[in-house]
Design a protein around this motif. Structure first.
Motif, PDB file in Angstrom:
ATOM      1  N   LYS A   1     -34.842  28.617  24.510  1.00 41.98           N
ATOM      2  CA  LYS A   1     -35.001  27.468  23.592  1.00 41.98           C
ATOM      3  C   LYS A   1     -34.834  28.031  21.990  1.00 41.98           C
ATOM      4  O   LYS A   1     -35.153  27.454  21.104  1.00 41.98           O
ATOM      5  CB  LYS A   1     -36.420  27.287  23.500  1.00 41.98           C
ATOM      6  CG  LYS A   1     -36.992  26.182  24.640  1.00 41.98           C
ATOM      7  CD  LYS A   1     -38.205  25.645  24.703  1.00 41.98           C
ATOM      8  CE  LYS A   1     -38.351  24.842  25.877  1.00 41.98           C
ATOM      9  NZ  LYS A   1     -37.670  23.610  25.784  1.00 41.98           N
ATOM     10  N   PHE A   2     -34.259  29.435  22.191  1.00 38.84           N
ATOM     11  CA  PHE A   2     -34.078  30.042  20.808  1.00 38.84           C
ATOM     12  C   PHE A   2     -32.899  29.101  19.941  1.00 38.84           C
ATOM     13  O   PHE A   2     -32.963  28.885  18.805  1.00 38.84           O
ATOM     14  CB  PHE A   2     -33.593  31.540  20.874  1.00 38.84           C
ATOM     15  CG  PHE A   2     -34.579  32.150  20.951  1.00 38.84           C
ATOM     16  CD1 PHE A   2     -35.947  31.786  20.726  1.00 38.84           C
ATOM     17  CD2 PHE A   2     -34.363  33.738  21.272  1.00 38.84           C
ATOM     18  CE1 PHE A   2     -37.206  32.830  20.654  1.00 38.84           C
ATOM     19  CE2 PHE A   2     -35.607  34.561  21.155  1.00 38.84           C
ATOM     20  CZ  PHE A   2     -36.948  34.138  21.020  1.00 38.84           C
ATOM     21  N   ARG A   3     -31.679  28.786  20.666  1.00 41.44           N
ATOM     22  CA  ARG A   3     -30.647  28.038  19.900  1.00 41.44           C
ATOM     23  C   ARG A   3     -31.202  26.716  19.425  1.00 41.44           C
ATOM     24  O   ARG A   3     -31.045  26.273  18.086  1.00 41.44           O
ATOM     25  CB  ARG A   3     -29.320  27.997  20.781  1.00 41.44           C
ATOM     26  CG  ARG A   3     -28.335  27.186  20.301  1.00 41.44           C
ATOM     27  CD  ARG A   3     -27.592  28.102  19.004  1.00 41.44           C
ATOM     28  NE  ARG A   3     -26.574  26.978  18.394  1.00 41.44           N
ATOM     29  CZ  ARG A   3     -25.862  27.355  17.345  1.00 41.44           C
ATOM     30  NH1 ARG A   3     -25.713  28.457  16.937  1.00 41.44           N
ATOM     31  NH2 ARG A   3     -25.127  26.294  16.742  1.00 41.44           N
ATOM     32  N   GLU A   4     -31.968  26.200  19.998  1.00 40.96           N
ATOM     33  CA  GLU A   4     -32.620  24.649  19.911  1.00 40.96           C
ATOM     34  C   GLU A   4     -33.379  24.710  18.618  1.00 40.96           C
ATOM     35  O   GLU A   4     -33.306  24.011  17.646  1.00 40.96           O
ATOM     36  CB  GLU A   4     -33.425  24.159  20.964  1.00 40.96           C
ATOM     37  CG  GLU A   4     -33.921  22.965  20.630  1.00 40.96           C
ATOM     38  CD  GLU A   4     -34.782  22.293  21.587  1.00 40.96           C
ATOM     39  OE1 GLU A   4     -35.121  21.275  21.746  1.00 40.96           O
ATOM     40  OE2 GLU A   4     -34.813  22.845  22.816  1.00 40.96           O
TER      41      GLU A   4
ATOM     42  N   ASP B   1     -27.283  26.512   6.456  1.00 43.93           N
ATOM     43  CA  ASP B   1     -26.148  26.553   7.575  1.00 43.93           C
ATOM     44  C   ASP B   1     -26.583  27.884   8.691  1.00 43.93           C
ATOM     45  O   ASP B   1     -26.977  28.887   8.142  1.00 43.93           O
ATOM     46  CB  ASP B   1     -24.919  26.769   7.174  1.00 43.93           C
ATOM     47  CG  ASP B   1     -24.516  25.574   6.424  1.00 43.93           C
ATOM     48  OD1 ASP B   1     -24.942  24.372   6.644  1.00 43.93           O
ATOM     49  OD2 ASP B   1     -23.324  25.561   5.809  1.00 43.93           O
ATOM     50  N   LEU B   2     -26.490  27.527   9.921  1.00 46.85           N
ATOM     51  CA  LEU B   2     -26.655  28.685  10.821  1.00 46.85           C
ATOM     52  C   LEU B   2     -25.254  29.412  11.145  1.00 46.85           C
ATOM     53  O   LEU B   2     -24.342  28.508  11.630  1.00 46.85           O
ATOM     54  CB  LEU B   2     -27.073  27.953  12.069  1.00 46.85           C
ATOM     55  CG  LEU B   2     -27.676  29.144  13.307  1.00 46.85           C
ATOM     56  CD1 LEU B   2     -28.658  30.165  12.794  1.00 46.85           C
ATOM     57  CD2 LEU B   2     -28.163  28.321  14.636  1.00 46.85           C
ATOM     58  N   PRO B   3     -24.748  30.439  10.719  1.00 48.69           N
ATOM     59  CA  PRO B   3     -23.500  31.014  10.723  1.00 48.69           C
ATOM     60  C   PRO B   3     -23.188  31.061  12.159  1.00 48.69           C
ATOM     61  O   PRO B   3     -23.952  31.564  12.973  1.00 48.69           O
ATOM     62  CB  PRO B   3     -23.759  32.178   9.962  1.00 48.69           C
ATOM     63  CG  PRO B   3     -24.788  32.092   9.159  1.00 48.69           C
ATOM     64  CD  PRO B   3     -25.881  31.265   9.916  1.00 48.69           C
ATOM     65  N   SER B   4     -21.891  30.943  12.549  1.00 46.24           N
ATOM     66  CA  SER B   4     -21.364  31.239  13.774  1.00 46.24           C
ATOM     67  C   SER B   4     -21.594  32.680  14.311  1.00 46.24           C
ATOM     68  O   SER B   4     -21.826  32.833  15.575  1.00 46.24           O
ATOM     69  CB  SER B   4     -20.000  30.847  13.974  1.00 46.24           C
ATOM     70  OG  SER B   4     -19.362  31.692  13.083  1.00 46.24           O
ATOM     71  N   TRP B   5     -21.729  33.737  13.300  1.00 43.80           N
ATOM     72  CA  TRP B   5     -21.640  35.167  13.628  1.00 43.80           C
ATOM     73  C   TRP B   5     -23.319  35.237  13.451  1.00 43.80           C
ATOM     74  O   TRP B   5     -23.567  36.702  13.640  1.00 43.80           O
ATOM     75  CB  TRP B   5     -20.794  35.868  12.684  1.00 43.80           C
ATOM     76  CG  TRP B   5     -21.252  35.705  11.275  1.00 43.80           C
ATOM     77  CD1 TRP B   5     -22.153  36.221  10.173  1.00 43.80           C
ATOM     78  CD2 TRP B   5     -20.783  34.624  10.454  1.00 43.80           C
ATOM     79  NE1 TRP B   5     -22.262  35.712   9.115  1.00 43.80           N
ATOM     80  CE2 TRP B   5     -21.334  34.623   9.038  1.00 43.80           C
ATOM     81  CE3 TRP B   5     -19.786  33.594  10.389  1.00 43.80           C
ATOM     82  CZ2 TRP B   5     -21.310  33.965   7.840  1.00 43.80           C
ATOM     83  CZ3 TRP B   5     -19.574  32.834   9.198  1.00 43.80           C
ATOM     84  CH2 TRP B   5     -20.354  33.087   8.259  1.00 43.80           C
ATOM     85  N   LYS B   6     -24.084  34.489  13.315  1.00 45.15           N
ATOM     86  CA  LYS B   6     -25.604  35.069  13.322  1.00 45.15           C
ATOM     87  C   LYS B   6     -25.930  35.745  14.833  1.00 45.15           C
ATOM     88  O   LYS B   6     -25.730  35.312  15.823  1.00 45.15           O
ATOM     89  CB  LYS B   6     -26.361  33.712  13.225  1.00 45.15           C
ATOM     90  CG  LYS B   6     -28.091  33.942  13.441  1.00 45.15           C
ATOM     91  CD  LYS B   6     -28.553  34.471  12.347  1.00 45.15           C
ATOM     92  CE  LYS B   6     -29.860  34.868  12.174  1.00 45.15           C
ATOM     93  NZ  LYS B   6     -30.465  35.747  13.434  1.00 45.15           N
ATOM     94  N   ALA B   7     -26.616  36.891  14.490  1.00 40.65           N
ATOM     95  CA  ALA B   7     -27.107  37.767  15.658  1.00 40.65           C
ATOM     96  C   ALA B   7     -27.826  37.035  16.539  1.00 40.65           C
ATOM     97  O   ALA B   7     -28.813  36.048  16.020  1.00 40.65           O
ATOM     98  CB  ALA B   7     -27.891  38.870  15.208  1.00 40.65           C
ATOM     99  N   ILE B   8     -27.613  37.137  17.763  1.00 42.18           N
ATOM    100  CA  ILE B   8     -28.435  36.262  18.780  1.00 42.18           C
ATOM    101  C   ILE B   8     -28.054  35.146  19.089  1.00 42.18           C
ATOM    102  O   ILE B   8     -27.674  34.929  20.333  1.00 42.18           O
ATOM    103  CB  ILE B   8     -30.080  36.534  18.771  1.00 42.18           C
ATOM    104  CG1 ILE B   8     -30.418  38.102  18.437  1.00 42.18           C
ATOM    105  CG2 ILE B   8     -30.842  35.877  19.800  1.00 42.18           C
ATOM    106  CD1 ILE B   8     -30.095  38.911  19.534  1.00 42.18           C
ATOM    107  N   VAL B   9     -28.073  34.064  18.115  1.00 43.55           N
ATOM    108  CA  VAL B   9     -27.985  32.703  18.140  1.00 43.55           C
ATOM    109  C   VAL B   9     -26.551  32.100  17.862  1.00 43.55           C
ATOM    110  O   VAL B   9     -26.497  30.953  18.090  1.00 43.55           O
ATOM    111  CB  VAL B   9     -29.079  32.048  17.911  1.00 43.55           C
ATOM    112  CG1 VAL B   9     -30.687  32.208  18.786  1.00 43.55           C
ATOM    113  CG2 VAL B   9     -29.324  32.080  16.573  1.00 43.55           C
ATOM    114  N   GLY B  10     -25.855  32.954  17.061  1.00 47.35           N
ATOM    115  CA  GLY B  10     -24.495  32.470  16.818  1.00 47.35           C
ATOM    116  C   GLY B  10     -23.556  32.157  17.813  1.00 47.35           C
ATOM    117  O   GLY B  10     -23.344  32.929  19.015  1.00 47.35           O
TER     118      GLY B  10
END
Length: 383
Positions: A257-260, A272-281
């Motif tokens: 459920k982390f990405r959610e 904004d949630l960057p596409s390169w964010k560690a774990i969930v990008g």
């Protein structure tokens, strides 16, 4: 019980320290939704806010406390009896009592003395314990505090009844090596649970948090997406996955459920949630480089430490300048088009040229167009 079998408690402060990020405000309905999502993930404690602020803040904390969540609900307080009384009225099961312990803060911010700080903290902790709630005694700016005085503070907190102390690297100046040695010395000096509360000013919040656990800390303070003042806090998703995959702890959280929740908090916070964010990008499981893509096609573990589904993501292969023939063949096979290495190399030349011109990877439609262009050329030559 081995070291890796011990329970590590996750304390989420997205609703308190996370919302203290400059420019971030959660609506009450968002706070309640975030609390529910954190509970579904399985965090152990939710620091819901600061009741003495009153108004919407107090209403949201009270509503969260009434939800009947599995997570313990904590409220943040200064070492002031009035603050604690406001927290108790909200119905929380735990209180964080915070006061500065560094000489700089004591002198320049509080205009106080070491002795007065100890006295205020002890009175506040004793009062809260008499009211029957769990107590965390927070040493603000612990990382810049005189260590002898800090240990005196911790011993006094324990004697007053505190259940744990919060070691705050308030301005994020610690390195993992320093954190390890300091937490080790505290553990040797006082038998009390320690929570790591680390900030990311030098990009070391997560590293310092998990290093503190290695040194004996039992609790880790986190926020979703690492939200928090200035550069933020240790990120929930990073800490849990690092403890699980790098340090080998048996973490029970529902990481799928982390990405959610990261997407929800990003939207609610206007960040904004960057596409390169560690774990969930999304880029974490997106492959373009020919060598990497070839390896990931043959065995995903060659370039992925854990399965994307573990954090609510999916694996993707994009076709661009750095792609190889394996990626071209795999992508076309998704459309039931199977080609040999010769045609794959020809298409790859066109892919690389087009990608440079467009300054981006190709869409699936653009790749298919290139394929049909070459196929049609071959047909025309044959005629």
């Amino acid at each position: 019980m081995t070291e890796k079998d011990r329970k590590i408690y996750i304390v989420d402060t997205t609703l308190r320290d996370g919302e203290q990020t400059a420019g971030v405000v959660f609506a009450n309905r968002e706070k309640i939704q975030i609390a529910k999502m954190l509970d579904e993930i399985g965090v152990d404690e939710i620091e819901a806010g600061t009741p003495v602020m009153g108004g919407d803040e107090k209403e949201a904390i009270t509503a969260i406390a009434k939800l009947g969540l599995n997570a313990r609900i904590m409220a943040w307080n200064r070492a002031v009896i009035k603050d604690i009384q406001e927290s108790l009225r909200c119905g929380v099961g735990a209180v964080a009592i915070s006061i500065a312990t560094s000489d700089m803060h004591i002198k320049d911010k509080l205009h106080s003395t070491r002795e007065e700080v100890l006295e205020k903290m002890v009175k506040a902790v004793e009062y809260a314990k008499k009211e029957g709630v769990y107590v965390s005694a927070n040493a603000e700016d612990a990382s810049r505090s005189d260590e002898e005085y800090l240990i005196q503070f911790i011993k006094a907190a324990k004697q007053a009844g505190a259940d744990r102390i919060r070691y705050c690297d308030t301005v994020g100046i610690m390195t993992p090596l320093e954190i390890y040695e300091r937490i080790k010395r505290i553990r040797q000096a006082v038998d009390i649970d320690i929570e790591m509360h680390t900030h990311d000013d030098f990009g070391m919040a997560t590293a310092n948090a998990i290093t503190g656990v290695s040194a004996g800390a039992t609790h880790v303070g986190v926020t979703v997406n690492g939200l928090g003042e200035r550069a933020g806090n240790a990120a929930l998703e990073e800490v849990v996955m690092a403890l699980k995959h790098l340090l080998g702890f048996d973490m029970k959280q529902n990481t799928r459920k982390f990405r959610e929740i990261c997407e929800y908090v990003a939207k609610a916070s206007g960040r904004d949630l960057p596409s390169w964010k560690a774990i969930v990008g999304t880029s974490i499981f997106t492959h373009e480089s020919g060598i990497h893509a070839d390896g990931a096609i043959k065995n995903p573990k060659t370039y992925e430490v854990f399965d994307p589904d573990d954090v609510g993501l999916t694996r993707r292969f994009v076709i661009g300048k750095h792609s190889g023939t394996a990626s071209i063949k795999k992508k076309l096979s998704e459309y039931n088009i199977n080609i040999d290495d010769g045609l794959a190399n020809i298409i790859l030349e066109s892919v690389r040229k087009t990608s440079v011109e467009l300054k981006r990877p190709l869409t699936d439609a653009e790749l298919l167009n290139l394929y049909y262009e070459h196929v049609n050329k071959d047909i025309e030559h044959a005629i």
